[in-house]
Design a protein around this motif. Sequence first.
Motif, PDB file in Angstrom:
ATOM      1  N   ASP A 159       0.831  -1.205   0.000  1.00 20.84           N
ATOM      2  CA  ASP A 159       0.000   0.000   0.000  1.00 20.84           C
ATOM      3  C   ASP A 159       0.864   1.252   0.000  1.00 20.84           C
ATOM      4  N   ASP A 160       0.354   2.284  -0.652  1.00 18.51           N
ATOM      5  CA  ASP A 160       0.983   3.612  -0.645  1.00 18.51           C
ATOM      6  C   ASP A 160       2.457   3.541  -1.061  1.00 18.51           C
ATOM      7  N   VAL A 161       2.666   3.063  -2.269  1.00 18.88           N
ATOM      8  CA  VAL A 161       4.008   2.851  -2.802  1.00 18.88           C
ATOM      9  C   VAL A 161       4.275   3.802  -3.964  1.00 18.88           C
ATOM     10  N   ILE A 162       5.468   4.388  -3.947  1.00 18.60           N
ATOM     11  CA  ILE A 162       5.949   5.207  -5.062  1.00 18.60           C
ATOM     12  C   ILE A 162       7.120   4.468  -5.685  1.00 18.60           C
ATOM     13  N   GLN A 163       6.986   4.098  -6.947  1.00 19.77           N
ATOM     14  CA  GLN A 163       8.054   3.397  -7.650  1.00 19.77           C
ATOM     15  C   GLN A 163       8.543   4.271  -8.801  1.00 19.77           C
ATOM     16  N   VAL A 164       9.869   4.348  -8.953  1.00 17.64           N
ATOM     17  CA  VAL A 164      10.457   5.254  -9.932  1.00 17.64           C
ATOM     18  C   VAL A 164      11.487   4.516 -10.781  1.00 17.64           C
ATOM     19  N   THR A 165      11.815   5.113 -11.913  1.00 14.37           N
ATOM     20  CA  THR A 165      12.824   4.547 -12.801  1.00 14.37           C
ATOM     21  C   THR A 165      14.176   5.210 -12.551  1.00 14.37           C
ATOM     22  N   GLU A 166      15.173   4.750 -13.287  1.00 17.13           N
ATOM     23  CA  GLU A 166      16.547   5.200 -13.061  1.00 17.13           C
ATOM     24  C   GLU A 166      16.748   6.706 -13.200  1.00 17.13           C
ATOM     25  N   PRO A 167      16.132   7.392 -14.183  1.00 19.00           N
ATOM     26  CA  PRO A 167      16.352   8.843 -14.263  1.00 19.00           C
ATOM     27  C   PRO A 167      15.926   9.587 -12.991  1.00 19.00           C
ATOM     28  N   ILE A 168      14.829   9.154 -12.383  1.00 18.78           N
ATOM     29  CA  ILE A 168      14.366   9.781 -11.134  1.00 18.78           C
ATOM     30  C   ILE A 168      15.310   9.406  -9.993  1.00 18.78           C
ATOM     31  N   TYR A 169      15.671   8.133  -9.925  1.00 16.20           N
ATOM     32  CA  TYR A 169      16.590   7.675  -8.879  1.00 16.20           C
ATOM     33  C   TYR A 169      17.913   8.443  -8.924  1.00 16.20           C
ATOM     34  N   GLN A 170      18.485   8.588 -10.107  1.00 16.17           N
ATOM     35  CA  GLN A 170      19.773   9.275 -10.230  1.00 16.17           C
ATOM     36  C   GLN A 170      19.665  10.755  -9.868  1.00 16.17           C
ATOM     37  N   ALA A 171      18.531  11.370 -10.198  1.00 16.90           N
ATOM     38  CA  ALA A 171      18.357  12.795  -9.900  1.00 16.90           C
ATOM     39  C   ALA A 171      18.155  13.067  -8.420  1.00 16.90           C
ATOM     40  N   LEU A 172      17.612  12.096  -7.685  1.00 16.54           N
ATOM     41  CA  LEU A 172      17.181  12.359  -6.306  1.00 16.54           C
ATOM     42  C   LEU A 172      17.813  11.448  -5.270  1.00 16.54           C
ATOM     43  N   ASP A 173      18.814  10.680  -5.653  1.00 16.01           N
ATOM     44  CA  ASP A 173      19.415   9.712  -4.733  1.00 16.01           C
ATOM     45  C   ASP A 173      19.980  10.367  -3.477  1.00 16.01           C
ATOM     46  N   ASN A 174      20.391  11.630  -3.580  1.00 13.53           N
ATOM     47  CA  ASN A 174      20.942  12.324  -2.404  1.00 13.53           C
ATOM     48  C   ASN A 174      19.873  13.061  -1.599  1.00 13.53           C
ATOM     49  N   ILE A 175      18.607  12.956  -2.031  1.00 15.92           N
ATOM     50  CA  ILE A 175      17.513  13.653  -1.342  1.00 15.92           C
ATOM     51  C   ILE A 175      16.561  12.663  -0.670  1.00 15.92           C
ATOM     52  N   TYR A 176      16.206  11.608  -1.401  1.00 15.07           N
ATOM     53  CA  TYR A 176      15.281  10.597  -0.890  1.00 15.07           C
ATOM     54  C   TYR A 176      16.027   9.292  -0.623  1.00 15.07           C
ATOM     55  N   ALA A 177      15.444   8.448   0.230  1.00  8.87           N
ATOM     56  CA  ALA A 177      15.955   7.092   0.422  1.00  8.87           C
ATOM     57  C   ALA A 177      15.249   6.169  -0.564  1.00  8.87           C
ATOM     58  N   PHE A 178      16.010   5.336  -1.252  1.00  8.72           N
ATOM     59  CA  PHE A 178      15.451   4.438  -2.259  1.00  8.72           C
ATOM     60  C   PHE A 178      15.801   2.990  -1.937  1.00  8.72           C
ATOM     61  N   LYS A 179      14.907   2.101  -2.325  1.00  7.03           N
ATOM     62  CA  LYS A 179      15.127   0.665  -2.196  1.00  7.03           C
ATOM     63  C   LYS A 179      15.021   0.053  -3.585  1.00  7.03           C
ATOM     64  N   LYS A 180      16.070  -0.649  -4.004  1.00  8.49           N
ATOM     65  CA  LYS A 180      16.056  -1.277  -5.333  1.00  8.49           C
ATOM     66  C   LYS A 180      15.053  -2.416  -5.341  1.00  8.49           C
ATOM     67  N   MET A 181      14.207  -2.443  -6.383  1.00  8.05           N
ATOM     68  CA  MET A 181      13.202  -3.481  -6.538  1.00  8.05           C
ATOM     69  C   MET A 181      13.562  -4.372  -7.722  1.00  8.05           C
ATOM     70  N   GLU A 182      12.816  -5.423  -7.878  1.00  3.89           N
ATOM     71  CA  GLU A 182      13.030  -6.315  -9.022  1.00  3.89           C
ATOM     72  C   GLU A 182      12.667  -5.575 -10.308  1.00  3.89           C
TER      73      GLU A 182
END
Length: 197
Positions: A159-182
């Motif tokens: 529930d309440d999940v935000i999933q993003v692709t690599e361009p978003i991850y690379q732009a915001l990796d120093n701002i948000y915490a990310f968990k790599k998914m399959e």
Amino acid sequence: LNILPPSAVERVKGGERDFADSYVNVSLLYAEIEGFSDLLSEVTPEESVSLLNELIGGFDQSSENFAVEKLKTVGTSYLAACGLYVPRVDYAKRIVDFAVEMIEITQRFNKAHNANLSLDIGIHSGSVTGGIVGKSKFIYELWGDSLKIAYAIHSSPDDDVIQVTEPIYQALDNIYAFKKMEDKLVKGIGNIAIWQV
């Protein structure tokens, strides 16, 4: 101006309809409201419209606050973009901030109405093409792989999940915490790496 980008308005007024606009560096958000059909079974049709308008209205207000452009709603899905009509250097951050607030709005709605709604959100950045589709009841439609990817990655068993692709991850990796998914297999495109915010 409520249904067309400013760049298209003058052309439409002049009678032009068959044109295509290309946009690069656009963030696209596809969100699906989960659990609304269960809520609908407990209320009258009039109440269901009122509740949906309350929730979508909250999203719309929030989108304006973040300078995110709502594109359309279809049933219980919500499509928005940032950097489309007005180019922005921080389009990735704005749209993820908006997605986070969408979840907060949904949680406040749940408390107010004793409901159990949640969101599945997919966000991708890339290029899209836009143009007018239809004659008497026309809409400004977007198409392209970027839209297809945002839709394909939104679904999650949680529930309440935000999933993003690599361009978003690379732009915001120093701002948000990310968990790599399959990786997600997107038909006609291939495997897409995705991260959960």
